[in-house]
Design an enzyme around this catalytic site. Structure first.
Site, PDB file in Angstrom:
ATOM      1  N   GLU A 111       0.852  -1.241  -0.037  1.00 40.05           N
ATOM      2  CA  GLU A 111       0.047  -0.027   0.311  1.00 40.05           C
ATOM      3  C   GLU A 111       0.810   1.451  -0.099  1.00 40.05           C
ATOM      4  O   GLU A 111       0.900   2.083   1.017  1.00 40.05           O
ATOM      5  CB  GLU A 111      -0.753  -0.099   1.121  1.00 40.05           C
ATOM      6  CG  GLU A 111      -1.961  -1.269   0.952  1.00 40.05           C
ATOM      7  CD  GLU A 111      -2.958  -1.384   2.201  1.00 40.05           C
ATOM      8  OE1 GLU A 111      -3.079  -0.406   3.093  1.00 40.05           O
ATOM      9  OE2 GLU A 111      -3.699  -2.361   2.037  1.00 40.05           O
ATOM     10  N   HIS A 160     -17.731 -10.964   4.841  1.00 41.98           N
ATOM     11  CA  HIS A 160     -16.493  -9.866   5.344  1.00 41.98           C
ATOM     12  C   HIS A 160     -15.710 -10.880   6.292  1.00 41.98           C
ATOM     13  O   HIS A 160     -16.464 -11.085   7.359  1.00 41.98           O
ATOM     14  CB  HIS A 160     -16.704  -8.638   5.626  1.00 41.98           C
ATOM     15  CG  HIS A 160     -15.483  -7.853   5.825  1.00 41.98           C
ATOM     16  ND1 HIS A 160     -15.061  -7.194   6.950  1.00 41.98           N
ATOM     17  CD2 HIS A 160     -14.335  -7.626   5.007  1.00 41.98           C
ATOM     18  CE1 HIS A 160     -14.219  -6.292   6.689  1.00 41.98           C
ATOM     19  NE2 HIS A 160     -13.334  -7.089   5.592  1.00 41.98           N
ATOM     20  N   HIS A 161     -14.426 -10.941   6.234  1.00 39.91           N
ATOM     21  CA  HIS A 161     -13.709 -11.623   6.938  1.00 39.91           C
ATOM     22  C   HIS A 161     -12.275 -10.997   7.199  1.00 39.91           C
ATOM     23  O   HIS A 161     -11.234 -10.934   6.713  1.00 39.91           O
ATOM     24  CB  HIS A 161     -13.260 -13.297   6.606  1.00 39.91           C
ATOM     25  CG  HIS A 161     -14.105 -14.157   6.696  1.00 39.91           C
ATOM     26  ND1 HIS A 161     -14.123 -15.379   6.177  1.00 39.91           N
ATOM     27  CD2 HIS A 161     -15.587 -14.185   7.347  1.00 39.91           C
ATOM     28  CE1 HIS A 161     -15.223 -16.171   6.364  1.00 39.91           C
ATOM     29  NE2 HIS A 161     -15.863 -15.519   7.015  1.00 39.91           N
ATOM     30  N   GLU A 162     -12.682  -9.830   8.355  1.00 36.82           N
ATOM     31  CA  GLU A 162     -11.343  -9.116   8.664  1.00 36.82           C
ATOM     32  C   GLU A 162     -10.796  -9.817   9.750  1.00 36.82           C
ATOM     33  O   GLU A 162     -11.047 -10.297  10.664  1.00 36.82           O
ATOM     34  CB  GLU A 162     -11.622  -7.848   8.959  1.00 36.82           C
ATOM     35  CG  GLU A 162     -10.655  -6.965   9.783  1.00 36.82           C
ATOM     36  CD  GLU A 162      -9.402  -6.756   8.875  1.00 36.82           C
ATOM     37  OE1 GLU A 162      -9.533  -5.994   7.642  1.00 36.82           O
ATOM     38  OE2 GLU A 162      -8.571  -7.289   8.767  1.00 36.82           O
ATOM     39  N   HIS A 186      -7.952  -8.776   0.625  1.00 40.17           N
ATOM     40  CA  HIS A 186      -7.240  -7.679   1.053  1.00 40.17           C
ATOM     41  C   HIS A 186      -5.804  -7.565   1.839  1.00 40.17           C
ATOM     42  O   HIS A 186      -6.160  -8.641   2.416  1.00 40.17           O
ATOM     43  CB  HIS A 186      -8.122  -6.488   1.782  1.00 40.17           C
ATOM     44  CG  HIS A 186      -9.149  -5.734   0.806  1.00 40.17           C
ATOM     45  ND1 HIS A 186      -9.270  -4.280   0.855  1.00 40.17           N
ATOM     46  CD2 HIS A 186      -9.729  -6.080  -0.252  1.00 40.17           C
ATOM     47  CE1 HIS A 186      -9.776  -4.001  -0.235  1.00 40.17           C
ATOM     48  NE2 HIS A 186     -10.354  -4.965  -0.867  1.00 40.17           N
ATOM     49  N   GLU A 187      -5.200  -6.769   1.972  1.00 37.48           N
ATOM     50  CA  GLU A 187      -3.633  -6.981   2.435  1.00 37.48           C
ATOM     51  C   GLU A 187      -3.350  -8.538   2.152  1.00 37.48           C
ATOM     52  O   GLU A 187      -2.933  -9.418   3.191  1.00 37.48           O
ATOM     53  CB  GLU A 187      -3.795  -6.599   3.980  1.00 37.48           C
ATOM     54  CG  GLU A 187      -3.998  -5.320   4.380  1.00 37.48           C
ATOM     55  CD  GLU A 187      -5.726  -5.088   4.345  1.00 37.48           C
ATOM     56  OE1 GLU A 187      -6.466  -6.146   4.540  1.00 37.48           O
ATOM     57  OE2 GLU A 187      -6.051  -3.975   3.922  1.00 37.48           O
ATOM     58  N   GLU A 196      -6.646  -6.691  -3.265  1.00 39.74           N
ATOM     59  CA  GLU A 196      -6.337  -5.379  -2.969  1.00 39.74           C
ATOM     60  C   GLU A 196      -4.643  -5.598  -3.148  1.00 39.74           C
ATOM     61  O   GLU A 196      -4.206  -5.858  -4.208  1.00 39.74           O
ATOM     62  CB  GLU A 196      -6.630  -5.082  -1.577  1.00 39.74           C
ATOM     63  CG  GLU A 196      -6.580  -3.403  -1.489  1.00 39.74           C
ATOM     64  CD  GLU A 196      -6.288  -3.313   0.154  1.00 39.74           C
ATOM     65  OE1 GLU A 196      -5.660  -3.697   0.761  1.00 39.74           O
ATOM     66  OE2 GLU A 196      -6.873  -2.095   0.457  1.00 39.74           O
ATOM     67  N   GLU A 228      -9.381   3.705  -0.120  1.00 39.68           N
ATOM     68  CA  GLU A 228      -9.788   4.029   1.251  1.00 39.68           C
ATOM     69  C   GLU A 228      -8.573   5.166   1.533  1.00 39.68           C
ATOM     70  O   GLU A 228      -8.820   5.909   2.531  1.00 39.68           O
ATOM     71  CB  GLU A 228      -9.482   2.873   2.032  1.00 39.68           C
ATOM     72  CG  GLU A 228      -8.058   2.193   1.913  1.00 39.68           C
ATOM     73  CD  GLU A 228      -7.839   0.760   2.800  1.00 39.68           C
ATOM     74  OE1 GLU A 228      -8.974   0.197   3.031  1.00 39.68           O
ATOM     75  OE2 GLU A 228      -6.850   0.281   2.685  1.00 39.68           O
TER      76      GLU A 228
HETATM   77  C1  NOJ Z   1      -8.627  -2.675   5.099  1.00 47.33           C
HETATM   78  C2  NOJ Z   1      -9.339  -3.181   3.610  1.00 47.33           C
HETATM   79  O1  NOJ Z   1      -8.412  -2.630   2.753  1.00 47.33           O
HETATM   80  C3  NOJ Z   1     -10.452  -2.218   3.834  1.00 47.33           C
HETATM   81  O2  NOJ Z   1     -11.092  -2.271   2.575  1.00 47.33           O
HETATM   82  C4  NOJ Z   1     -11.475  -2.724   5.045  1.00 47.33           C
HETATM   83  O3  NOJ Z   1     -12.657  -1.756   4.982  1.00 47.33           O
HETATM   84  C5  NOJ Z   1     -10.819  -2.564   6.403  1.00 47.33           C
HETATM   85  N1  NOJ Z   1      -9.436  -3.090   6.139  1.00 47.33           N
HETATM   86  C6  NOJ Z   1     -11.526  -3.089   7.463  1.00 47.33           C
HETATM   87  O4  NOJ Z   1     -11.707  -4.530   7.069  1.00 47.33           O
HETATM   88 CA    CA Z   2      -6.043  -2.090   2.854  1.00 44.96          CA
END
Ligand code: NOJ
Ligand code: CA
Length: 697
Positions: free
Chosen positions: A176, A409-411, A479-480, A498, A504
């Site tokens: 990023e 969504h899985h953060e 993402h990441e 991503e 963002e």
């Molecule tokens: C970073 C991600 O790139 C973003 O899209 C997301 O909303 C946040 N993390 C929370 O999960």
């Molecule tokens: Ca990100």
């Protein structure tokens, strides 16, 4: 007596046959423009060169390893045999930028063995395409090498000059970053004030190294891009700058400093070099995909490219929060006045999607744990327990009744081990509900502590996630992530990723300058599709964050749907910013899956114009974007079908539009067009233009 005369004769015959049939060590690309030569140095170091029309592109460059168990493996080799062959085949991607992909290359397999007792064996496989080279190491099963711990990989790319490079630092955890454009010799992260020292999810070990793809322009006007293909059970590769215009592989380490833990037999990922006359030709290369294995998923009926909205931008703007309860220090709480992922709010988005024909809806902040995200706690996210104000079952049903597909969504916050422990249950849960796409995220330092986002630990983890998702018929938007290396050919449920400084950043940092979206197609996007999340119409969002903004015009946001390729394409702004805006028509109409792609013009960091034909239809879409400079292009519409009449919907910057002080001024017009016509595109500073060309029935 008899034997004494015959033996020398046999030896002589053998010697002559060796002399008359020397081993092949050179191959040409199918059309002959590129030539690859394999050599062994005087001391037995494996080397290669790459030339184009007789001129060197890569000078003599060495290959090899340092292995923990048995030491350096890069000299003292003898050539055992070589084998050349040609492959020409076509394959049909499940989704992508074109209908059919030609895979045409000449191959050279080189078998090597060390001299002396207990020699180690190492093979090299080169594949030379018309648009570049891929090569990999192959370690055969052998007595002398069983368990292998790679401490270093010594793959060199000796360039012919101090080329101009577009690069981001070799951060072992993150992609990023904004791209820099300097000479090779000037690659140095010192002086960029990255302010990463206090971030546990950033790590730059070598200030003179880059993450890949890294793209270059040579003194002769040639474009080169270096990356890797099919990163499987290995560490990600960064490239360190060495004296003499040389890049050398530097693998992302495990926490103990080792790079790759494996055993024979195994192969490395492909090391890839794209070679192009024009920047546009980089964009249409399929070399990386071609170096991956064919599709492993038999039934692909559930895989569906789509556009989507999300309870997402409002979280980044701080209108609402991911976490249900306000919690100081949590990244899940941007200070919004309430929880975003409520049943009521989600219904509002479902209704909006249904009304505008947008298929997907991402909901972030639906599950337990966000209060602890970014704080010093472990194991907080629960991937199958919704917050009490999110009635997931009712919402899935409501969405289904309106032909809207919820995206889960899985953060993980980077807690890969914690996610692993819940993985199967989490996908089973979504599958039972009928949710068939999941956005994953690793925003935070990886646990186990010390592992890196691009090391072998995460490469293995990501593959488990993709395969488990496939088992439960779930598409992934990561993402990441671990960098893309073309795995989407083998696992077409790996949709977008991503691994880029996306939209963002405009919500909460100093933002992405207008040239950023003119650079990433030629760098990061060469690896694969990006979930950049375009489509912000309320460009300055003063109501929420007067100090932040998007560095764009509105027409440029539309054009990004064509210049950025992704099978999952977000309409990222809030529904209320779209409602009643005639520009939203373009987002509704634009395709996400393509039969054909044409690069109409391109200059890295300056401008890009792309035309794409939607899969299975006769609809064409054009997107044209520029950096801070205004531009005018005249585009021949020669890609249209002969004899057909089309209606072009034109979404352009108004005469006075400017990214800085008049970003939202656009004009929508419409005109009839046909093959042979030309169209003039006029782009404001930091602007763009989008055109939908629909056949008149
Ligand atoms: C970073 C991600 O790139 C973003 O899209 C997301 O909303 C946040 N993390 C929370 O999960
Ligand atoms: Ca990100």
């Amino acid at each position: 007596m008899k034997n004494q005369t015959i033996l020398p004769l046999i030896l002589l015959a053998l010697l002559l046959s060796c002399q008359t049939e020397p081993e092949t060590t050179t191959i040409q690309s199918p059309q002959g423009g590129l030539q690859l030569e394999f050599l062994l140095s005087d001391t037995g170091i494996p080397q290669y060169t790459l030339t184009r029309n007789g001129a060197p592109v890569i000078d003599t460059s060495g290959l090899g390893f340092n292995l923990r168990e048995s030491g350096v493996l890069r000299e003292g080799f003898t050539l055992v045999s070589t084998e050349a062959s040609e492959t020409r085949e076509s394959w049909t991607p499940v989704w992508g930028t074109q209908k059919e992909i030609l895979n045409h290359y000449n191959e050279l397999l080189v078998e090597l063995s060390e001299k002396g007792d207990n020699p180690r064996k190492l093979n090299l496989r080169f594949r030379l395409f018309d648009d570049g080279l891929g090569f990999r190491y192959e370690f055969p099963e052998q007595e002398a090498l069983k368990e292998v711990t790679i401490m270093e990989e010594y793959t060199q790319f000796r360039l012919t000059g101090d080329h101009l490079a577009w690069w981001i630092p070799a951060d072992y955890d993150s992609y990023e970053y904004l791209y820099h454009n300097t000479r090779l010799s000037e690659i140095d992260t010192a002086g960029y004030n990255y302010n990463i020292q206090d971030r546990a999810d950033r790590y730059i070990a070598n200030p003179h190294a880059v993450n890949t793809p890294v793209t270059m322009k040579t003194g002769d006007g040639l474009y080169l891009s270096f990356h890797e293909a099919n990163l499987t059970d290995y560490a990600g590769m960064t490239l360190g700058v060495q004296p003499g215009n040389t890049l050398q592989s530097e693998l992302v380490p495990w926490s103990d400093g080792t790079k790759v833990r494996t055993q024979t037999p195994f192969v490395s990922p492909w090391r890839t070099i794209l070679v192009a006359d024009t920047p546009g030709a980089l964009l249409t290369s399929n070399l990386i995909l071609n170096l991956n294995e064919p599709n492993q998923i038999e039934d692909v009926s559930w895989i569906e490219p789509m556009k989507y909205t999300g309870i997402w931008w409002e979280l980044h703007l701080g209108k609402t929060s991911w976490s249900l309860r306000q919690q100081e220090g949590s990244w899940g709480d941007k200070g919004g006045t309430g929880h975003g992922a409520t049943t009521e709010n989600t219904k509002k988005y479902i209704d909006f999607n249904a009304e505008h024909g947008i298929r997907g809806l991402l909901v972030e902040g639906w599950n337990q744990g966000w209060e602890y995200w970014g704080r010093d706690t472990l194991g907080y996210f629960n991937f199958y327990t919704p917050y009490p104000d999110f009635d997931i079952e009712a919402l899935v049903e409501y969405a289904k009744s309106k032909n809207v597909a919820l995206i889960g969504h899985h953060e993980t916050g980077g807690q890969a081990d914690h996610y692993d422990a819940q993985l199967e249950k989490a996908f089973e849960y979504y599958n039972k509900l009928g949710i068939k796409a999941v956005k994953t995220g690793y925003a935070g330092p990886v646990t186990p502590t010390g592992e890196r986002h691009h090391g072998q630990y995460m490469v293995r983890h990501q593959r488990r996630v993709i395969e488990m998702a496939a088992k439960y018929h779930i598409m992934i938007d990561a993402h990441e992530p671990v960098k893309q290396t073309g795995l989407r050919r083998t696992w077409p449920n790996l949709m977008a990723q991503e691994g880029v400084r996306g939209m963002e950043y405009n919500a909460w940092s100093d933002g992405n300058p207008p040239n950023h979206t003119c650079i990433i197609p030629f760098t990061r996007m060469l690896a694969g599709p990006i979930d950049y999340t375009p489509g912000i119409f309320d460009i300055t969002f003063n109501q929420y964050k007067p100090d932040n903004r998007v560095y764009t015009t509105l027409a440029k946001q539309l054009a990004l749907y064509v210049t950025i390729y992704s099978p999952l394409q977000m309409a990222a702004d809030l529904p209320e910013h779209y409602t009643g805006n005639p520009a939203f028509q373009f987002i509704q109409e634009v395709g996400v899956d393509w039969d054909d792609t044409r690069i109409l013009n391109a200059e890295i960091g300056q401008y890009l114009t792309v035309a794409r034909k939607e899969k299975g239809t006769n609809k064409w879409f054009i997107g044209s974007i520029t950096n801070e400079e205004p531009r005018e292009f005249t585009i021949p519409l020669d890609f249209l079908d002969e004899g057909k009449i089309y209606r072009a919907g034109i979404y352009k910057d108004s005469e006075t539009a400017h990214w800085k002080d008049n970003p939202m001024a656009f004009v929508v017009t419409s005109t009839e067009v046909k093959k042979g016509d030309t169209m003039t595109l006029k782009l404001a500073p930091g602007g763009g233009q989008a055109v939908s060309i629909l056949p008149v029935e």
